[in-house]
Design an enzyme around this catalytic site. Sequence first.
Site, PDB file in Angstrom:
ATOM      1  N   LEU A 254       0.838  -1.200   0.000  1.00 46.83           N
ATOM      2  CA  LEU A 254       0.000   0.000   0.000  1.00 46.83           C
ATOM      3  C   LEU A 254       0.873   1.250   0.000  1.00 46.83           C
ATOM      4  O   LEU A 254       1.862   1.326   0.718  1.00 46.83           O
ATOM      5  CB  LEU A 254      -0.902  -0.037   1.232  1.00 46.83           C
ATOM      6  CG  LEU A 254      -2.015   0.984   1.386  1.00 46.83           C
ATOM      7  CD1 LEU A 254      -3.108   0.395   2.284  1.00 46.83           C
ATOM      8  CD2 LEU A 254      -1.518   2.285   1.998  1.00 46.83           C
ATOM      9  N   GLY A 255       0.502   2.223  -0.815  1.00 44.73           N
ATOM     10  CA  GLY A 255       1.195   3.504  -0.832  1.00 44.73           C
ATOM     11  C   GLY A 255       0.285   4.579  -1.398  1.00 44.73           C
ATOM     12  O   GLY A 255      -0.431   4.332  -2.379  1.00 44.73           O
TER      13      GLY A 255
ATOM     14  N   VAL B  44      -3.353   0.435  -3.684  1.00 44.54           N
ATOM     15  CA  VAL B  44      -2.955  -0.848  -3.123  1.00 44.54           C
ATOM     16  C   VAL B  44      -2.763  -1.866  -4.240  1.00 44.54           C
ATOM     17  O   VAL B  44      -3.448  -1.826  -5.260  1.00 44.54           O
ATOM     18  CB  VAL B  44      -4.026  -1.343  -2.116  1.00 44.54           C
ATOM     19  CG1 VAL B  44      -5.366  -1.578  -2.794  1.00 44.54           C
ATOM     20  CG2 VAL B  44      -3.568  -2.584  -1.373  1.00 44.54           C
TER      21      VAL B  44
ATOM     22  N   CYS C  80       9.497  -3.037  -0.056  1.00 43.04           N
ATOM     23  CA  CYS C  80       9.069  -1.963   0.851  1.00 43.04           C
ATOM     24  C   CYS C  80      10.183  -1.560   1.818  1.00 43.04           C
ATOM     25  O   CYS C  80       9.922  -0.997   2.889  1.00 43.04           O
ATOM     26  CB  CYS C  80       7.820  -2.358   1.618  1.00 43.04           C
ATOM     27  SG  CYS C  80       6.447  -2.816   0.519  1.00 43.04           S
TER      28      CYS C  80
END
Length: 286
Positions: free
Chosen positions: A170-171, A183, A200
Amino acid sequence: MCATPVSVPPVSSDPALPGERFAPPIVRWRGNEPYQASFDAMREFTAQRDAQTPDELWLVEHPPVFTLGQAGKPEHLLIADSGIPLVQIDRGGQITYHGPGQVVAYLLLDLRRRKLMVRELVTLIEQAVIETLAAYNLAGERKAGAPGIYVPEGASGLSAAHVGAKVAALGLKISHGCSYHGVSLNVSMDLSPFLAINPCGYAGLETVDMATLGAQAPWHDVAATLAARLEANLAAHWDSTLAATLSVAEAAASDPLAEAAERETAADAAVSGQPHQPQAGVTPAA
């Protein structure tokens, strides 16, 4: 390739009215699309939107690409000559991989209009992923300080061999109160490119997909399930916000002391000639 967007009525610039509901986001099935094209389109959409622009949810599958977040460290790319392009982007977070067999959902939302805080949005997205996995008999959990969804302790079946592995990343980027990016959920994909990065930013973090965990599901079905859960959670958030607003208004209206104090303050303002500002937590009578 894009499908015809779902038709929705116009969205009010300020929908915070008793009983008013948000139209669901327009869902756009963009198909397999180069990452740069999606990235440019998201930024353009966000830059050009105004108070009446409906929110949108984009469902995409990308050709192989590494993306590096705004404060990402290039050293998290472990193999420079992998043959997979690297794109520097403006979301939060470090490096991740997108590729065929992965559902990517981009959420282009007016957070101010939805009375939605960023942390609430992250929680809402993560919950939608957990619910999507549950629809295919898979378990997922959050980890504090590490956005995304992971295989939980106590997982059974094929999942038991992958406890702690990441299945969704997710970002987000927030610009002028509006979100974009979103996502990615690994459905059934070649996972080897993840070995070329510290996913990540975490060295040695295992990345898995739903197929590895034992769920054989078509990409389109998973994308539709995820979209439905995102829409439902957005609607539930707005309903709870509206209910809380109405509860405060009803409490103030049913409190005769508060109502009397409000009338007295209004009368004083009329005598003094100063504009009347309602007291905090007190709703003026109609």
